[in-house]
Design an enzyme around this catalytic site. Structure first.
Site, PDB file in Angstrom:
ATOM      1  N   PHE A 202     -11.257 -44.755  13.280  1.00 30.32           N
ATOM      2  CA  PHE A 202     -10.037 -45.107  12.541  1.00 30.32           C
ATOM      3  C   PHE A 202      -8.806 -44.828  13.419  1.00 30.32           C
ATOM      4  O   PHE A 202      -7.893 -45.649  13.502  1.00 30.32           O
ATOM      5  CB  PHE A 202     -10.017 -44.268  11.262  1.00 30.32           C
ATOM      6  N   ASN A 203      -8.796 -43.695  14.083  1.00 29.49           N
ATOM      7  CA  ASN A 203      -7.670 -43.370  14.963  1.00 29.49           C
ATOM      8  C   ASN A 203      -7.575 -44.331  16.139  1.00 29.49           C
ATOM      9  O   ASN A 203      -6.482 -44.620  16.635  1.00 29.49           O
ATOM     10  CB  ASN A 203      -7.766 -41.928  15.460  1.00 29.49           C
ATOM     11  N   HIS A 353       0.701 -36.600   0.938  1.00 29.38           N
ATOM     12  CA  HIS A 353      -0.755 -36.673   0.899  1.00 29.38           C
ATOM     13  C   HIS A 353      -1.213 -35.258   0.536  1.00 29.38           C
ATOM     14  O   HIS A 353      -0.678 -34.278   1.056  1.00 29.38           O
ATOM     15  CB  HIS A 353      -1.315 -36.991   2.285  1.00 29.38           C
ATOM     16  N   GLU A 356      -6.935 -34.645   0.305  1.00 28.91           N
ATOM     17  CA  GLU A 356      -7.797 -35.746   0.747  1.00 28.91           C
ATOM     18  C   GLU A 356      -8.977 -35.101   1.472  1.00 28.91           C
ATOM     19  O   GLU A 356      -9.124 -35.213   2.689  1.00 28.91           O
ATOM     20  CB  GLU A 356      -7.030 -36.694   1.681  1.00 28.91           C
ATOM     21  N   HIS A 381      -3.729 -39.496  -2.698  1.00 31.07           N
ATOM     22  CA  HIS A 381      -5.171 -39.226  -2.821  1.00 31.07           C
ATOM     23  C   HIS A 381      -5.504 -38.199  -3.898  1.00 31.07           C
ATOM     24  O   HIS A 381      -6.151 -38.525  -4.879  1.00 31.07           O
ATOM     25  CB  HIS A 381      -5.811 -38.798  -1.486  1.00 31.07           C
ATOM     26  N   ASP A 439      -5.039 -48.344   3.674  1.00 28.70           N
ATOM     27  CA  ASP A 439      -5.018 -49.095   4.943  1.00 28.70           C
ATOM     28  C   ASP A 439      -5.912 -50.326   4.843  1.00 28.70           C
ATOM     29  O   ASP A 439      -6.853 -50.486   5.635  1.00 28.70           O
ATOM     30  CB  ASP A 439      -5.538 -48.197   6.074  1.00 28.70           C
TER      31      ASP A 439
HETATM   32 ZN   LIG Z   1      -2.683 -42.495   3.263  1.00 34.57          ZN
END
Ligand SMILES: [Zn+2]
Ligand SMILES: *[C@@H]1O[C@H](CO)[C@@H](O)[C@H](O)[C@H]1NC(C)=O
Ligand SMILES: *[C@@H]1O[C@H](CO)[C@@H](O)[C@H](O)[C@H]1NC(C)=O
Ligand SMILES: *[C@@H]1O[C@H](CO)[C@@H](O)[C@H](O)[C@H]1NC(C)=O
Ligand SMILES: *[C@@H]1O[C@H](CO)[C@@H](O)[C@H](O)[C@H]1NC(C)=O
Ligand SMILES: *[C@@H]1O[C@H](CO)[C@@H](O)[C@H](O)[C@H]1NC(C)=O
Length: 526
Positions: A202-203, A353, A356, A381, A439
């Site tokens: 993902f990064n 956030h 999460e 989240h 995302d």
């Molecule tokens: Zn987010």
């Protein structure tokens, strides 16, 4: 007397004939069911006959899918990784309604992961001056726009058009590029065992996209295209967590934050002017939760300044990046208390956030506590919320909404089966829940429809129909960062679009095959 017993013996519970249920038992049973139903999110909503027709259709389809899966005739899409279930969801009548439904606002999405990769690849990477390099050790590509590329040892820049023609097959090249950008894989359970495995990939997405996202003309078009795609998906407003990066021009100019905010604002205004049913965009400026304390303090000060300069557009502050290994809110406490400790105190709304994570009572999990103490306006989240009854109660009392992103939580490996997502519990009571998509571009989801599908099919119960959908859409306006004036207008506009959506469905389906098909399939259940 005989007749009465006979009728009771035909009691039907969930389509099953149950032998004789004594009347008093049945009454007590109904009382429990009703008590639970009355507590549920959306249960207060009254439906008119046109809404009830769609409600019936949705419920029939949902029940068929669930009941077929329950008895093992077929699988249940939300319990399977989205990479594998998407194709199947896209064909379902429920999903088609999710797409058409006016869903209100997407309140939790990130700046560089909201425009489809198809657009990025077919548009951005086909522009002049787009360069690619492949790391000589790892093969990993990077992207960037240059007038004249600099020497880059170990990763030599060449025009992507050249790389494409050297490769010899544009389609295959673009498919590889798609695979390198997206986190989608054929066998997600084997490829990504832990949360950290999938975040590593993902990064990489952000590393790769940011090389082109930060190029001024792309930066503007990317955002405009995001609004186009969200609006096409029947989303009427968007609040973007934005890192306000250093946006570059080919001649080496790097724009400042004001330019970036103005670009966002210009595009939003223009889009809203062209699309009167669109309510608008807000920016939540976001620092990165791996940066030093001093950097975050500067971010906080910038946020205060930007809110003043762009009132009702820049609306607050958040910290982004993987919460697990990242720094906690407590780590930045001096920075985050800075606004409230000014004389007089400055109001900087937070949209943190929080929670999460699957790790109970760890420092990450405790971000929820600091989010509340810092008067967060919403919680992103809140996946860990059910482990914190006190915080849940506070959020409920103060109307602090939780932004639930079902597919993100599944593909980023917090929960495999969306039926087991903790928000299912939140929705059994009147907790302030909104649904968002985090995302969506990175896993090729629609801006909001796929997440609404998951919420409808797997977070809400088998017998929860259109009320929950209507409530979630209205919640997204109620808990947005719009001013009360803006909310009033948005709600009125949304309501008009909702009525049109219901009427269109009824007109189109008044005697079409859709309804009879579901009538037929629902009989399989018995
Ligand atoms: Zn987010
Ligand atoms: C990319 O999209 C922009 C904005 O819609 C458009 O003006 C441009 O022609 C497109 N470029 C390519 C290469 O498709
Ligand atoms: C995609 O990544 C792989 C492995 O990192 C690399 O070998 C390949 O050249 C890349 N292709 C493109 C088009 O990005
Ligand atoms: C290539 O990848 C390796 C391993 O990730 C990294 O150490 C190196 O800096 C990269 N080279 C370039 C030129 O980016
Ligand atoms: C935004 O619009 C204003 C007014 O039209 C213009 O002066 C400015 O250059 C624009 N800024 C950006 C970054 O697009
Ligand atoms: C949070 O709100 C309370 C009540 O309005 C206030 O007393 C407190 O100072 C606020 N805290 C921060 C960090 O803003």
């Amino acid at each position: 007397m005989l007749k009465e017993i006979f009728i009771l013996c035909l009691t039907i519970i969930h389509e099953e004939f149950v032998s004789c249920v004594p009347a008093s038992y049945q009454t007590a049973r109904d009382a429990i069911l009703n008590a639970e139903r009355q507590q549920r999110l959306g249960s207060q909503i009254q439906l008119n006959s046109a809404e009830l027709a769609l409600d019936k259709f949705l419920l029939q389809n949902k029940q068929t899918t669930i009941e077929n899966a329950r008895v093992g005739v077929s699988d249940f899409p939300p319990s399977i990784n989205f990479f594998q279930s998407k194709k199947w969801i896209d064909d379902s009548p429920v999903f088609k309604i999710m797409e058409k439904m006016p869903k209100g606002c997407a309140l939790h999405v990130h700046d560089s992961s909201i425009t489809s990769l198809d657009w990025v690849i077919s548009n951005v990477t086909y522009r002049d001056n787009c360069y690619i390099c492949f790391n000589e050790t790892t093969g990993t590509p990077s992207l960037h726009f240059f007038n004249k590329p600099p020497a880059n040892k170990g990763c030599e820049w060449k025009l992507i058009s050249t790389a494409r023609s050297l490769f010899g097959n544009d389609k295959a090249f673009d498919l590889q590029l798609f695979r390198n950008l997206s986190i989608i894989v054929d066998n997600p359970d084997d490829t990504y065992v832990t949360v950290n495995d999938v975040w590593k990939k993902f990064n990489k997405y952000f590393g790769l996209i940011n090389g082109v996202f930060d190029y001024a003309p792309v930066f503007k078009d990317y955002f405009h295209q995001a609004l186009v795609e969200f609006y096409q998906d029947n989303v009427q407003c968007v609040e973007v967590r934005a890192t306000l990066p250093q946006v570059y021009e080919l001649d080496g100019t790097v724009h400042d934050q004001d330019w970036v905010v103005q670009a966002y604002q210009n595009i939003s205004k223009e889009f809203a002017a062209q699309n009167p049913n669109f309510f608008g965009t807000k920016i939540i400026y976001s620092g990165i939760r791996f940066n030093p304390v001093a950097t975050i303090l500067n971010n906080v000060k910038d946020a205060i300044r930007l809110m003043k300069e762009y009132p009702d557009f820049v609306v607050g502050f958040d910290l982004v990046g993987q919460e697990g290994p990242g720094k906690t809110l407590l780590y930045y406490i001096d920075d985050l208390l800075y606004p409230s400790q000014q004389q007089p105190p400055v109001y900087l709304p937070y949209f943190f956030h929080g929670g999460e994570t699957d790790w109970k009572d760890t420092r990450v999990d405790e971000n929820l506590i600091d989010a509340i103490l810092l008067n967060t306006s919403r919680v992103g989240h809140g996946f860990a919320l059910n482990k914190h009854p006190y915080i849940k109660q506070v959020m409920s009392e103060r109307g602090i909404a939780v932004e639930v992103n079902p597919i993100s939580n599944q593909v980023l490996k917090l929960v495999a089966d969306i039926r087991n997502h903790p928000a299912a519990l939140l929705m059994t009571g009147k907790f302030p829940v909104v649904i968002s998509s985090d995302d969506p571009a990175v896993w090729n989801a629609k801006p909001l429809s796929h997440d609404f599908y998951m919420a409808f099919m797997a977070l809400a119960g088998e017998d929860e129909g259109i009320r929950i959908l209507k409530q979630l859409a209205m919640n997204s306006i109620t808990y947005s960062a719009m001013t009360s004036q803006e909310k009033k207008r948005a709600l009125a506009s949304w309501n008009e679009q909702w009525v049109k959506f219901i009427n269109d469905w009824n007109t189109y389906n008044s005697n079409s095959h859709h309804v009879s098909r579901s009538d037929h399939t629902v009989k399989i259940i018995g």
